[in-house]
Scaffold this active site. Structure first.
Site, PDB file in Angstrom:
ATOM      1  N   LYS A 184     -37.710 -35.567  12.322  1.00 16.67           N
ATOM      2  CA  LYS A 184     -38.013 -36.821  13.016  1.00 16.67           C
ATOM      3  C   LYS A 184     -37.198 -37.984  12.486  1.00 16.67           C
ATOM      4  O   LYS A 184     -36.701 -37.954  11.357  1.00 16.67           O
ATOM      5  CB  LYS A 184     -39.498 -37.140  12.898  1.00 16.67           C
ATOM      6  CG  LYS A 184     -39.990 -37.226  11.454  1.00 16.67           C
ATOM      7  CD  LYS A 184     -41.454 -37.601  11.381  1.00 16.67           C
ATOM      8  CE  LYS A 184     -41.894 -37.781   9.939  1.00 16.67           C
ATOM      9  NZ  LYS A 184     -43.211 -38.351   9.787  1.00 16.67           N
TER      10      LYS A 184
ATOM     11  N   ARG B 148     -58.438 -40.566  14.634  1.00 16.64           N
ATOM     12  CA  ARG B 148     -58.136 -39.688  13.503  1.00 16.64           C
ATOM     13  C   ARG B 148     -59.040 -40.087  12.351  1.00 16.64           C
ATOM     14  O   ARG B 148     -59.182 -41.280  12.063  1.00 16.64           O
ATOM     15  CB  ARG B 148     -56.682 -39.850  13.049  1.00 16.64           C
ATOM     16  CG  ARG B 148     -55.694 -39.428  14.097  1.00 16.64           C
ATOM     17  CD  ARG B 148     -54.275 -39.542  13.594  1.00 16.64           C
ATOM     18  NE  ARG B 148     -53.347 -39.297  14.693  1.00 16.64           N
ATOM     19  CZ  ARG B 148     -52.035 -39.468  14.609  1.00 16.64           C
ATOM     20  NH1 ARG B 148     -51.495 -39.866  13.472  1.00 16.64           N
ATOM     21  NH2 ARG B 148     -51.268 -39.234  15.643  1.00 16.64           N
TER      22      ARG B 148
ATOM     23  N   HIS C  99     -43.726 -38.384  26.008  1.00 12.00           N
ATOM     24  CA  HIS C  99     -43.179 -37.048  25.813  1.00 12.00           C
ATOM     25  C   HIS C  99     -42.036 -36.900  26.793  1.00 12.00           C
ATOM     26  O   HIS C  99     -42.205 -37.148  27.976  1.00 12.00           O
ATOM     27  CB  HIS C  99     -44.251 -35.990  26.041  1.00 12.00           C
ATOM     28  CG  HIS C  99     -45.352 -36.114  25.045  1.00 12.00           C
ATOM     29  ND1 HIS C  99     -46.502 -36.808  25.308  1.00 12.00           N
ATOM     30  CD2 HIS C  99     -45.422 -35.710  23.761  1.00 12.00           C
ATOM     31  CE1 HIS C  99     -47.252 -36.804  24.221  1.00 12.00           C
ATOM     32  NE2 HIS C  99     -46.634 -36.152  23.268  1.00 12.00           N
TER      33      HIS C  99
ATOM     34  N   CYS D 217     -50.280 -35.222  22.734  1.00 13.78           N
ATOM     35  CA  CYS D 217     -49.343 -34.213  23.229  1.00 13.78           C
ATOM     36  C   CYS D 217     -49.971 -33.059  24.020  1.00 13.78           C
ATOM     37  O   CYS D 217     -49.454 -32.733  25.091  1.00 13.78           O
ATOM     38  CB  CYS D 217     -48.431 -33.694  22.120  1.00 13.78           C
ATOM     39  SG  CYS D 217     -49.059 -33.835  20.468  1.00 13.78           S
TER      40      CYS D 217
ATOM     41  N   GLN E 295     -51.591 -45.291  20.745  1.00 20.02           N
ATOM     42  CA  GLN E 295     -50.170 -45.005  20.561  1.00 20.02           C
ATOM     43  C   GLN E 295     -49.421 -45.332  21.842  1.00 20.02           C
ATOM     44  O   GLN E 295     -49.887 -45.012  22.926  1.00 20.02           O
ATOM     45  CB  GLN E 295     -49.980 -43.520  20.264  1.00 20.02           C
ATOM     46  CG  GLN E 295     -50.387 -43.132  18.865  1.00 20.02           C
ATOM     47  CD  GLN E 295     -50.030 -41.689  18.568  1.00 20.02           C
ATOM     48  OE1 GLN E 295     -50.363 -40.807  19.344  1.00 20.02           O
ATOM     49  NE2 GLN E 295     -49.357 -41.447  17.464  1.00 20.02           N
TER      50      GLN E 295
ATOM     51  N   HIS F 237     -41.148 -36.113  21.211  1.00 20.57           N
ATOM     52  CA  HIS F 237     -42.373 -36.871  21.147  1.00 20.57           C
ATOM     53  C   HIS F 237     -41.980 -38.187  20.479  1.00 20.57           C
ATOM     54  O   HIS F 237     -41.339 -38.163  19.447  1.00 20.57           O
ATOM     55  CB  HIS F 237     -43.320 -36.042  20.267  1.00 20.57           C
ATOM     56  CG  HIS F 237     -44.591 -36.678  19.927  1.00 20.57           C
ATOM     57  ND1 HIS F 237     -45.785 -36.179  20.357  1.00 20.57           N
ATOM     58  CD2 HIS F 237     -44.888 -37.748  19.173  1.00 20.57           C
ATOM     59  CE1 HIS F 237     -46.768 -36.923  19.882  1.00 20.57           C
ATOM     60  NE2 HIS F 237     -46.247 -37.881  19.168  1.00 20.57           N
TER      61      HIS F 237
ATOM     62  N   ASP G 278     -47.176 -43.845  23.331  1.00 17.92           N
ATOM     63  CA  ASP G 278     -46.619 -42.517  23.241  1.00 17.92           C
ATOM     64  C   ASP G 278     -45.725 -42.186  24.436  1.00 17.92           C
ATOM     65  O   ASP G 278     -45.832 -42.815  25.481  1.00 17.92           O
ATOM     66  CB  ASP G 278     -47.793 -41.528  23.239  1.00 17.92           C
ATOM     67  CG  ASP G 278     -47.524 -40.338  22.361  1.00 17.92           C
ATOM     68  OD1 ASP G 278     -46.344 -40.109  22.040  1.00 17.92           O
ATOM     69  OD2 ASP G 278     -48.489 -39.652  21.996  1.00 17.92           O
TER      70      ASP G 278
END
Length: 610
Positions: A429, A328, A350, A299, A346, A475, A348
């Site tokens: 979420k 991570r 946004h 992000c 990911q 997200h 991902d």
RNA sequence: GCCGAAGUGGCUCAGGGGUAGAGCAAUUCACUCGUAAUGAAUAGGUCGUGGGUUCAAUUCCCACCUUCGGCUCCA
């Protein structure tokens, strides 16, 4: 947890009842019966443990989704070697057929009673019960346990059981508390049912992605990098195909793609809040005497891209996707094949939007996720997670955001569950969970409303009124992480991928050496047509070659011998249906192209779920 | 990270204080073969790593690493 919830939803009088296991019960009634049955089984386990090891203190022993467990506190705990001994004792108790009796006590007496039993964990539980709650106990022979019930009526009803494993578990699930020893077991009213369940467990093991990943040469792990998986050539083919499909869907859905750097400066992570809130999970590195961090999330980089130029409301919604590799630091004990790793990609995105676009955007994401999951025939569970205790920002914002998410789910008629207090600290979420081979749910897709980022990064757009406004950021991931999703795909298909997704789609097998030339001709033609084909002209019997191709789970084997060479045909053998007869080369190619372009997936349309 | 278990050739596993064995896979040779294993021969292991005990350790002890089942955490 769901079981606990289920029990509490029972009408009060049902809790008191003792359960007569009926063979005719089905659906919800059966679930309730089995719940009581497993709960009674956990008492049986505790009863046996107390007989054999009287010094043991009892914690909790609930029924779970498939079976039961009991947490014990005993010096030295238990090991798997203790299990057969405990099982024997359980058999004796079951056989003795004690009546299981319920009784209640007024609060004071209950507390006194538990004190006398010298059960500190039970005492803690009694004291925690609300003043007006009826306090019940269940007794079988000399064993009594504080318990809300319900239970079966006689110990003999528990005919077939097996203790499965021993593990540690924290009291109240809190790692600050004492580590207790948990014994897991499963039981059924009939031996055949138990056998069937144990067989299912065995079959699940056969489709474990770690085993199949090794056998099919999809990925590997190494001591050189615990939690950092290696993709092998065949796994890479699968991964690329998945990514191609993903890109196609996202292009259609109006996404643009970006890529942000793997390593970014400490000051950026401080700005995003990660340095404060997420530092324990981040890998850091020093470059030219400055602190940097390997990104654990995409992000902040995405925010920088948004800020790279001014935006107008006409630009919104801006759907910015990124297949971002994040790192991570996960605790060593949690690593699990490709499902739980320390570096993952990911899928991902946004999405920057105006407030009145939230509903459309969120429902668009849900449709996209549903489309992807359905393409593979996945069953999934949706959860709405709401404001946690350590939340940041305005409660008003939270309430509004939660109700928007809920409204979208309601409007779409989605079957979802609310997870109170389980949202991220920066926003509520919606999570999508897919089940693995042995029924464990894995979070894949997630849609998170983020109030923090736009503010921290001072994002803005110019509205139609000419004034600056703050965009809303959502997200989201659909697959979640490529690695995890691939693991789930492997298990879902037992390694028997649909044609379009198979690393090796076709293998040409020659009957004998004299057919090599024709086999090679067929093979070259298939390669030319773009199929992932291989050639086996080894000096082996056809049965042997077929066996190998079958074990490699290749969708089609093309057997060619004198007959085929003469007629310019193929003897087609399907991985799933065996020999399906003879076909011309062109006819096969047309069919195969069709399977590729439609991404036809027999498993997804099959009503049987193996 | 915590609790418990386990690490022996590429894979699955046996063994056990006197420096290791099977099946499959691999390689070579023979067979030229019609829909899930042709036969024979050969090669391959400092028994996870580092210490300790011992005349001697792969075997016993300790530490660490990794893996597995959970807890916690999460994509």
């Amino acid at each position: 947890m769901p079981d606990e919830a289920k029990r509490q939803h029972l009408p009060a009088e049902d809790k008191k009842e003792q359960v007569v296991m009926t063979t005719t019960a089905d659906g919800e009634k059966e679930d309730q019966d089995m719940h009581a049955f497993w709960h009674s089984s956990s008492h049986l386990l505790a009863h046996a443990v107390k007989r054999l090891f009287p010094e043991t203190k009892l914690a909790i022993g609930p029924a779970i989704e498939n079976g039961f467990y009991y947490d014990f506190d005993r010096e030295g705990g238990f090991t798997t070697e203790d299990l057969p001994v405990i099982e024997e004792e359980m058999k004796k108790i079951a056989k003795a057929n004690y009546r299981i009796e319920r009784f209640t006590l007024p609060r004071d007496e209950a507390i006194e009673y538990v004190k006398q039993q010298d059960e500190p964990y039970k005492l803690e539980m009694v004291l925690a019960l609300p003043e007006d709650e009826e306090i019940s106990f269940y007794k079988q022979e000399d064993f009594t346990d504080l318990c809300a019930g319900p239970h079966v009526r006689y110990t003999k009803q528990i005919k077939a059981f097996k203790l499965l494993s021993v593990s540690g578990a924290y009291w109240h699930g809190d790692e600050k508390n004492k580590m207790l020893t948990r014994i897991y077991g499963v039981s059924y009213p009939k031996k055949e049912q138990l056998d069937r369940y144990l067989k299912q467990l065995e079959e699940a093991k056969l489709r474990d992605h770690r085993k199949l990943g090794r056998e099919l040469e999809l990925f590997m792990t190494s001591e050189a990098g615990p939690g950092f998986p290696f993709f092998l050539p065949k796994g890479m083919v699968l991964r690329e195909l998945l990514v191609d499909y993903w890109k196609e869907l996202h292009r259609e859905a109006g996404y643009v793609l970006v890529s942000t750097p793997m390593i970014l400066s400490r000051s950026l992570w401080e700005e995003s809040g990660h340095w404060d809130h997420y530092k324990d999970n981040m890998y850091t590195v020093v470059i030219d005497e400055q602190d940097y961090a390997v990104k654990p999330m995409n992000c902040p980089g995405g925010m920088l891209i948004y800020k790279n130029k001014p935006h107008s409301y006409r630009d919104l919604p801006l759907r910015m996707g990124e297949l971002g590799l994040v790192h991570r630091h996960e605790k060593s004990g949690t690593l699990h094949g490709l499902m739980r790793v320390r570096a993952f990609t990911q899928d991902d995105a946004h999405i920057f939007m105006t407030p009145d676009q939230i509903e459309d955007e969120v429902s668009g994401i849900i449709r996209l996720i549903d489309r992807i999951y359905s393409a593979f025939g996945f069953k999934y569970r949706v959860e709405l997670s709401t404001r946690p205790e350590n939340s940041m920002g305005d409660i008003e914002d939270w309430n509004r955001a939660e109700s928007v998410l809920q409204k979208v789910l309601e409007d779409m008629g989605a079957d979802y569950r609310i997870n109170p207090g389980d949202g991220a600290f920066y926003g509520p979420k919606i999570d999508f969970h897919i089940e693995d081979a042995i029924g464990r749910g894995w979070q894949c897709g997630t849609i998170q409303l983020d109030f923090q980022m736009p503010q921290r990064f001072d994002l803005e757009y110019t509205g139609s009124d000419g004034a600056k406004h703050r965009p809303i950021v959502v997200h989201r991931t659909a697959l979640g992480a490529l690695e995890r999703f691939i693991a789930i795909l492997i298990e879902h298909y037992s390694g028997k991928f649909p044609f379009w997704l198979s690393p090796e789609q076709v293998r040409v097998l020659s009957i004998s050496q004299q057919n090599s030339a024709y086999a090679e001709e067929v093979f070259k033609r298939l390669r030319l047509e773009g199929f992932r084909a291989e050639l086996d002209v080894r000096d082996e019997k056809i049965g042997y070659k077929i066996r190998e191709a079958q074990l490699a789970k290749i969708p089609y084997m093309l057997v060619v011998g004198d007959r085929e060479a003469e007629e310019k045909t193929l003897s087609v053998r399907s991985r799933d249906e065996g020999n399906i007869g003879s076909l011309g080369i062109d006819a096969f190619i047309v069919k195969a192209h069709e399977l590729n372009t439609t991404r036809y997936d027999a498993a997804a349309v099959d009503t049987e779920d193996e």
